[in-house]
Design an enzyme around this catalytic site. Structure first.
Site, mmCIF file in Angstrom:
data_model
loop_
_atom_site.group_PDB
_atom_site.id
_atom_site.type_symbol
_atom_site.label_atom_id
_atom_site.label_comp_id
_atom_site.label_asym_id
_atom_site.label_seq_id
_atom_site.Cartn_x
_atom_site.Cartn_y
_atom_site.Cartn_z
ATOM 1 N N HIS A 30 3.878 -0.111 -3.019
ATOM 2 C CA HIS A 30 4.923 -0.195 -1.985
ATOM 3 C C HIS A 30 6.224 0.570 -2.268
ATOM 4 C CE1 HIS A 30 6.292 -3.366 -4.671
ATOM 5 N NE2 HIS A 30 5.430 -4.258 -4.226
ATOM 6 N N ASP A 66 0.516 -4.739 1.741
ATOM 7 C CA ASP A 66 1.239 -5.797 1.022
ATOM 8 C C ASP A 66 1.272 -7.070 1.883
ATOM 9 O OD1 ASP A 66 2.638 -7.239 -0.844
ATOM 10 O OD2 ASP A 66 4.502 -6.106 -0.682
HETATM 11 ZN ZN LIG Z 1 4.957 -6.112 -4.930
#
Ligand SMILES: [Zn+2]
Length: 431
Positions: free
Chosen positions: A238, A311
């Protein structure tokens, strides 16, 4: 009788084979058998079940290498069953589940238990990451060889960084010997301490404690140095800010085995869009500035960022209602990732359709070493998504996920998954 499905007349996009053409796709007994024009006219296939895909895209099932399924420990927020149902709705046919469960998945017996549970409950393929350190405490390495023997697909302490560079160096060396990919959540906890938003004008105006972009980039730079030192492969989770993208770009230019992912919320949204103190817009790393978002999109376009991952991080309503500063970090994303990516990357012409599909299927499959996933090549597993790239819709609760914490709720998106097949079996039909 063999089980046969014929997907007729769709635009087949298979980046691994550089294929982008109208084709029929024949699935036999869970595998891709043939991809060619005019298969539907063959009399030998008269008995096959057909799916009309004219005007639609036929793509490899998506591979999402960053998902939190919350099992064991937080089954009220998500389970393997509900998380993978959400995945299927989003065209995602393989997920990598992170190890920050309760307890942490840091040992072979828990990993074996989870794989058995997934074999029973999962609607899509589930791979599991093992933790890098025992209890994700960042102190002692988990037993990598045993985790690998139990089927760990990667190693990660995601949710937390491994702050001690000496320990992380040893983790990289040991993972390299075993051929395991390490995935790092880059965050310097000393810089991000107490923060709930991106450090900048928006956080200042709202009176929120911000985490600076450097909290991420400091650790990205450290990690790149450790990759250079050890020669180990490393994947950075991310990425959220421009300086991190540039650091990875330079590392790749030097030939270092670094890869990276970006999440739809980071390349679609910015901190100035957060409505009030709505914690469904709170995640870690936080939504950042417009320049950061632009850099992520540029990084996805030029291949600096290899993969798109969600995520997916489910949290119940009660926890998310606790106020922006105290609510937990994380948003769900499996049901909206392809739609969000199509809206922000394809319909804006930032990425071609083939690039977009590549970042969500063949690239993550290659990073995880999955030979039969992320492609529609004959012999590959028949994990397939059929997509209407132009269908507009508005995601709204209820979702198939047990949780509903998403900033995309109520936002118009363009592009939608119509059918998902896992090993040749339809998991989601037209909604
Ligand atoms: Zn993370």
């Amino acid at each position: 009788m063999a089980e046969r499905i014929l997907i007729v007349g769709g635009l087949v996009i298979d980046p691994a084979r550089k294929l982008e053409a109208v084709r029929d796709v024949l699935i036999v007994d869970g595998e891709i058998r043939e991809v060619a024009a005019g298969l539907s006219k063959k009399s030998a296939l008269a008995g096959a079940e057909t799916v009309d895909a004219r005007g639609k895209w036929v793509i490899p099932g998506l591979v999402d290498m960053h998902v939190h399924l919350r099992e064991p420990g937080r089954e009220g927020d998500e389970t393997i069953a509900t998380g993978t149902a959400a995945a299927a709705r989003g065209g995602v046919t393989t997920v990598l589940a992170m190890a920050n469960t309760e307890p942490v998945t840091d040992n072979a017996s828990q990993l074996a238990f989870l794989r058995a549970k997934a074999a029973q409950d999962a609607k899509v393929n589930v791979l599991f990451a093992g933790a890098v350190t025992v209890g994700q405490k960042g102190e002692r390495l988990a037993e990598f060889a045993k985790l690998r023997a139990a089927g760990a697909a990667a190693l990660s302490d995601d949710g937390r960084p491994v702050m001690n560079a000496g320990i992380f160096r040893r983790a990289l060396e040991s993972a390299k010997d075993l051929g395991l990919l390490v995935i790092d959540h880059c965050e310097d906890l000393n810089l991000s301490s107490g923060a709930c938003a991106h450090e900048g004008a928006v956080a200042l105006r709202k009176g929120l404690k911000g985490s600076p972009w450097a909290a991420e980039t400091v650790q990205v730079a450290r990690d790149i140095a450790l990759v250079e030192l050890t020669g180990a492969r490393l994947h950075l989770a991310h990425l959220s800010c421009a300086a991190s993208v540039e650091a990875v770009r330079q590392a790749k230019k030097r030939g270092l085995p670094v890869s990276a992912e970006a999440c739809p919320h980071h390349f679609c949204l910015t901190d100035d869009m957060i409505p009030g103190y709505d914690a469904d817009w709170k995640m870690n790393p936080p939504l950042r500035a417009k320049d950061d978002r632009a850099a992520l999109i540029a990084g996805l376009a030029d291949g600096t960022i290899d993969a798109i991952a969600t995520d997916h991080a489910p949290h119940g309503c009660a926890a998310k209602s606790a106020g922006f500063d105290t609510a937990p970090f994380g948003v769900i994303g499996l049901e909206t990732s392809l739609s969000a990516a199509l809206t922000a990357l394809y319909h804006t012409k930032a990425l071609t359709k083939r690039q977009l599909v590549e970042r969500m299927s063949s690239a993550p499959a290659a990073l995880l070493g999955l030979k039969d996933k992320g492609t529609l090549a004959p012999g590959a597993d028949a994990d397939v998504a059929i997509v209407d790239p132009d269908a507009s819709w508005t995601p709204e609760a209820p979702f198939l996920s047990k949780s509903r914490n998403t900033p995309f709720a109520g936002r118009r998106l363009k592009g939608r998954v119509l059918h998902t097949f896992v090993a040749g079996r339809p998991v989601v039909h037209a909604l």
